[in-house]
Structure formats: structure tokens, C-alpha cells
Design a protein around this motif. Structure first.
Motif, PDB file in Angstrom:
ATOM      1  N   LYS A  74     -13.241 -10.369  11.757  1.00  0.00           N
ATOM      2  CA  LYS A  74     -13.078 -10.383  10.293  1.00  0.00           C
ATOM      3  C   LYS A  74     -13.812  -9.216   9.621  1.00  0.00           C
ATOM      4  O   LYS A  74     -14.453  -9.380   8.586  1.00  0.00           O
ATOM      5  CB  LYS A  74     -13.534 -11.716   9.715  1.00  0.00           C
ATOM      6  N   VAL A  75     -13.694  -8.051  10.236  1.00  0.00           N
ATOM      7  CA  VAL A  75     -14.265  -6.825   9.665  1.00  0.00           C
ATOM      8  C   VAL A  75     -13.195  -6.199   8.777  1.00  0.00           C
ATOM      9  O   VAL A  75     -12.126  -5.818   9.233  1.00  0.00           O
ATOM     10  CB  VAL A  75     -14.686  -5.828  10.767  1.00  0.00           C
ATOM     11  N   LYS A  76     -13.485  -6.126   7.496  1.00  0.00           N
ATOM     12  CA  LYS A  76     -12.541  -5.555   6.537  1.00  0.00           C
ATOM     13  C   LYS A  76     -12.816  -4.063   6.386  1.00  0.00           C
ATOM     14  O   LYS A  76     -13.974  -3.642   6.403  1.00  0.00           O
ATOM     15  CB  LYS A  76     -12.701  -6.226   5.162  1.00  0.00           C
ATOM     16  N   PRO A  77     -11.780  -3.258   6.211  1.00  0.00           N
ATOM     17  CA  PRO A  77     -12.017  -1.827   6.011  1.00  0.00           C
ATOM     18  C   PRO A  77     -12.795  -1.583   4.727  1.00  0.00           C
ATOM     19  O   PRO A  77     -12.684  -2.337   3.762  1.00  0.00           O
ATOM     20  CB  PRO A  77     -10.608  -1.241   5.927  1.00  0.00           C
ATOM     21  N   SER A  78     -13.587  -0.525   4.726  1.00  0.00           N
ATOM     22  CA  SER A  78     -14.414  -0.261   3.549  1.00  0.00           C
ATOM     23  C   SER A  78     -13.591   0.287   2.395  1.00  0.00           C
ATOM     24  O   SER A  78     -13.971   0.162   1.248  1.00  0.00           O
ATOM     25  CB  SER A  78     -15.552   0.691   3.899  1.00  0.00           C
ATOM     26  N   GLU A  79     -12.457   0.918   2.699  1.00  0.00           N
ATOM     27  CA  GLU A  79     -11.579   1.398   1.629  1.00  0.00           C
ATOM     28  C   GLU A  79     -10.152   1.533   2.154  1.00  0.00           C
ATOM     29  O   GLU A  79      -9.920   1.538   3.355  1.00  0.00           O
ATOM     30  CB  GLU A  79     -12.073   2.735   1.075  1.00  0.00           C
ATOM     31  N   LYS A  80      -9.227   1.632   1.228  1.00  0.00           N
ATOM     32  CA  LYS A  80      -7.827   1.848   1.569  1.00  0.00           C
ATOM     33  C   LYS A  80      -7.349   3.090   0.849  1.00  0.00           C
ATOM     34  O   LYS A  80      -7.829   3.410  -0.228  1.00  0.00           O
ATOM     35  CB  LYS A  80      -6.965   0.656   1.156  1.00  0.00           C
ATOM     36  N   ALA A  81      -6.407   3.782   1.451  1.00  0.00           N
ATOM     37  CA  ALA A  81      -5.864   4.989   0.840  1.00  0.00           C
ATOM     38  C   ALA A  81      -4.369   5.025   1.092  1.00  0.00           C
ATOM     39  O   ALA A  81      -3.874   4.444   2.059  1.00  0.00           O
ATOM     40  CB  ALA A  81      -6.528   6.222   1.425  1.00  0.00           C
ATOM     41  N   ARG A  82      -3.657   5.689   0.232  1.00  0.00           N
ATOM     42  CA  ARG A  82      -2.214   5.868   0.399  1.00  0.00           C
ATOM     43  C   ARG A  82      -1.983   7.303   0.857  1.00  0.00           C
ATOM     44  O   ARG A  82      -2.489   8.241   0.239  1.00  0.00           O
ATOM     45  CB  ARG A  82      -1.499   5.612  -0.920  1.00  0.00           C
ATOM     46  N   THR A  83      -1.257   7.461   1.949  1.00  0.00           N
ATOM     47  CA  THR A  83      -1.060   8.794   2.498  1.00  0.00           C
ATOM     48  C   THR A  83       0.324   8.932   3.113  1.00  0.00           C
ATOM     49  O   THR A  83       0.944   7.943   3.475  1.00  0.00           O
ATOM     50  CB  THR A  83      -2.139   9.111   3.555  1.00  0.00           C
ATOM     51  N   ARG A  84       0.767  10.150   3.237  1.00  0.00           N
ATOM     52  CA  ARG A  84       2.023  10.428   3.938  1.00  0.00           C
ATOM     53  C   ARG A  84       1.758  11.038   5.304  1.00  0.00           C
ATOM     54  O   ARG A  84       2.642  11.139   6.119  1.00  0.00           O
ATOM     55  CB  ARG A  84       2.865  11.411   3.112  1.00  0.00           C
ATOM     56  N   ARG A  85       0.534  11.457   5.540  1.00  0.00           N
ATOM     57  CA  ARG A  85       0.211  12.127   6.790  1.00  0.00           C
ATOM     58  C   ARG A  85      -0.303  11.129   7.816  1.00  0.00           C
ATOM     59  O   ARG A  85      -1.180  10.335   7.534  1.00  0.00           O
ATOM     60  CB  ARG A  85      -0.845  13.190   6.550  1.00  0.00           C
ATOM     61  N   THR A  86       0.229  11.206   9.023  1.00  0.00           N
ATOM     62  CA  THR A  86      -0.228  10.375  10.117  1.00  0.00           C
ATOM     63  C   THR A  86      -0.577  11.276  11.292  1.00  0.00           C
ATOM     64  O   THR A  86      -0.485  12.494  11.200  1.00  0.00           O
ATOM     65  CB  THR A  86       0.863   9.372  10.553  1.00  0.00           C
ATOM     66  N   ARG A  87      -0.935  10.680  12.394  1.00  0.00           N
ATOM     67  CA  ARG A  87      -1.285  11.455  13.585  1.00  0.00           C
ATOM     68  C   ARG A  87      -0.103  12.291  14.068  1.00  0.00           C
ATOM     69  O   ARG A  87      -0.268  13.382  14.584  1.00  0.00           O
ATOM     70  CB  ARG A  87      -1.738  10.498  14.682  1.00  0.00           C
ATOM     71  N   SER A  88       1.094  11.798  13.870  1.00  0.00           N
ATOM     72  CA  SER A  88       2.283  12.510  14.331  1.00  0.00           C
ATOM     73  C   SER A  88       2.795  13.540  13.330  1.00  0.00           C
ATOM     74  O   SER A  88       3.803  14.169  13.565  1.00  0.00           O
ATOM     75  CB  SER A  88       3.392  11.510  14.650  1.00  0.00           C
ATOM     76  N   GLY A  89       2.120  13.706  12.212  1.00  0.00           N
ATOM     77  CA  GLY A  89       2.523  14.719  11.240  1.00  0.00           C
ATOM     78  C   GLY A  89       2.812  14.111   9.879  1.00  0.00           C
ATOM     79  O   GLY A  89       2.366  13.020   9.562  1.00  0.00           O
ATOM     80  N   TRP A  90       3.553  14.864   9.080  1.00  0.00           N
ATOM     81  CA  TRP A  90       3.892  14.425   7.727  1.00  0.00           C
ATOM     82  C   TRP A  90       5.157  13.591   7.760  1.00  0.00           C
ATOM     83  O   TRP A  90       6.069  13.864   8.527  1.00  0.00           O
ATOM     84  CB  TRP A  90       4.104  15.630   6.817  1.00  0.00           C
ATOM     85  N   GLY A  91       5.230  12.583   6.895  1.00  0.00           N
ATOM     86  CA  GLY A  91       6.403  11.728   6.831  1.00  0.00           C
ATOM     87  C   GLY A  91       6.908  11.608   5.413  1.00  0.00           C
ATOM     88  O   GLY A  91       6.281  12.068   4.467  1.00  0.00           O
ATOM     89  N   GLN A  92       8.025  10.981   5.258  1.00  0.00           N
ATOM     90  CA  GLN A  92       8.637  10.809   3.944  1.00  0.00           C
ATOM     91  C   GLN A  92       8.060   9.606   3.204  1.00  0.00           C
ATOM     92  O   GLN A  92       7.960   9.603   1.999  1.00  0.00           O
ATOM     93  CB  GLN A  92      10.152  10.641   4.078  1.00  0.00           C
ATOM     94  N   THR A  93       7.691   8.572   3.959  1.00  0.00           N
ATOM     95  CA  THR A  93       7.242   7.346   3.306  1.00  0.00           C
ATOM     96  C   THR A  93       5.725   7.337   3.128  1.00  0.00           C
ATOM     97  O   THR A  93       4.982   7.879   3.942  1.00  0.00           O
ATOM     98  CB  THR A  93       7.645   6.115   4.134  1.00  0.00           C
ATOM     99  N   VAL A  94       5.291   6.697   2.077  1.00  0.00           N
ATOM    100  CA  VAL A  94       3.862   6.558   1.820  1.00  0.00           C
ATOM    101  C   VAL A  94       3.345   5.356   2.610  1.00  0.00           C
ATOM    102  O   VAL A  94       3.940   4.294   2.591  1.00  0.00           O
ATOM    103  CB  VAL A  94       3.592   6.355   0.314  1.00  0.00           C
ATOM    104  N   ARG A  95       2.230   5.546   3.307  1.00  0.00           N
ATOM    105  CA  ARG A  95       1.651   4.484   4.118  1.00  0.00           C
ATOM    106  C   ARG A  95       0.252   4.155   3.618  1.00  0.00           C
ATOM    107  O   ARG A  95      -0.429   5.011   3.090  1.00  0.00           O
ATOM    108  CB  ARG A  95       1.551   4.913   5.578  1.00  0.00           C
ATOM    109  N   THR A  96      -0.146   2.925   3.845  1.00  0.00           N
ATOM    110  CA  THR A  96      -1.501   2.521   3.491  1.00  0.00           C
ATOM    111  C   THR A  96      -2.392   2.765   4.694  1.00  0.00           C
ATOM    112  O   THR A  96      -2.125   2.288   5.788  1.00  0.00           O
ATOM    113  CB  THR A  96      -1.550   1.035   3.103  1.00  0.00           C
ATOM    114  N   SER A  97      -3.436   3.531   4.479  1.00  0.00           N
ATOM    115  CA  SER A  97      -4.387   3.850   5.529  1.00  0.00           C
ATOM    116  C   SER A  97      -5.663   3.065   5.279  1.00  0.00           C
ATOM    117  O   SER A  97      -6.236   3.129   4.194  1.00  0.00           O
ATOM    118  CB  SER A  97      -4.674   5.354   5.507  1.00  0.00           C
TER     119      SER A  97
END
Length: 129
Positions: A74-97
Motif C-alpha cells: 500500500k505504498v502510494k506514489p508521491s506524485e502523479k504527472a501526465r506525459t506523452r513520453r514513455t520508455r519506448s519514445g513519444w506517443g500520441q496519447t497522454v498517460r498518467t505517470s
């Protein structure tokens, strides 16, 4: 547009894409930069693992295992961010990091007891960093 000009434009786009991919690679310079950013602020689990120098083949599985430990503990992340960049590069969809602090990652590593040899090595590498 002539066919030869179209072909030349495609070639130029492909070359620039490959050049950007090479620049994104995990070179020692990029790893040092990643490690510094992980010490100073919250980052995603993948970023923490890559900064520690874990080999690219076992990164995804290791991160998935750490996420399972986080859910179990039950360890919650300290923050959340919205990004399009992932390990595999840039994408079209916005993801929650979801970003974890260094202390939270250390807590997850202490609770994680891997069986797979590659994951055991990755855990030791991350604990040493």
C-alpha cells in the motif's frame, strides 16, 4: 511533389528519427543525468531502475514486480504527472505517470524478494546505488 522528392523526404525523416532514438539511448552520460534526477526528485519506477543501470531486457518485468510490491505494501506514489513520453519514445496519447521518491523505492526493494536471477542482480544493483 515528385516521387524522388517524396523518397528523399522519407529518407530524411527516417534518419532524423534514428538519430533521435540514438540520442535517447542509455549512454553513460544519460544514466548519470537520470541518477542525479532520481536523487533530487520523485521519478517513475522505470526511471529509477534505468538510472541504477539494470539491463534493458529485464527492466519491464522488474518494474512490474515492484508495482506489485507497492500494491501489496500500500505504498502510494508521491506524485502523479501526465506525459506523452514513455520508455519506448513519444506517443500520441497522454498517460498518467506515477512517481515515487527514492525512499519509497528503497522501501519497495527491501520488501521485494525475487526468485529470478536477473531480478536478484537488479535488486542488488539498485540497493547498492
Amino acid at each position: 511533389m515528385k516521387a524522388s522528392a517524396r523518397t528523399a523526404a522519407q529518407l530524411l525523416r527516417r534518419r532524423s528519427r534514428e538519430t533521435r532514438a540514438k540520442a535517447r539511448s542509455t549512454s553513460p552520460q544519460n544514466l548519470a543525468k537520470l541518477a542525479k534526477s532520481c536523487k533530487t526528485r520523485a521519478r517513475s519506477l522505470t526511471t529509477h531502475v534505468l538510472a541504477a543501470g539494470v539491463d534493458a531486457e529485464s527492466v519491464d518485468g522488474f518494474v512490474s514486480a515492484l508495482r506489485s510490491v507497492a500494491k501489496r505494501k500500500k505504498v502510494k506514489p508521491s506524485e502523479k504527472a501526465r506525459t506523452r513520453r514513455t520508455r519506448s519514445g513519444w506517443g500520441q496519447t497522454v498517460r498518467t505517470s506515477r512517481r515515487y521518491s527514492r525512499a519509497q523505492v528503497r522501501e519497495l526493494l527491501m520488501a521485494y524478494k525475487p526468485r529470478k536471477a536477473a531480478f536478484q542482480a537488479a535488486r542488488e544493483l539498485m540497493l547498492a546505488a
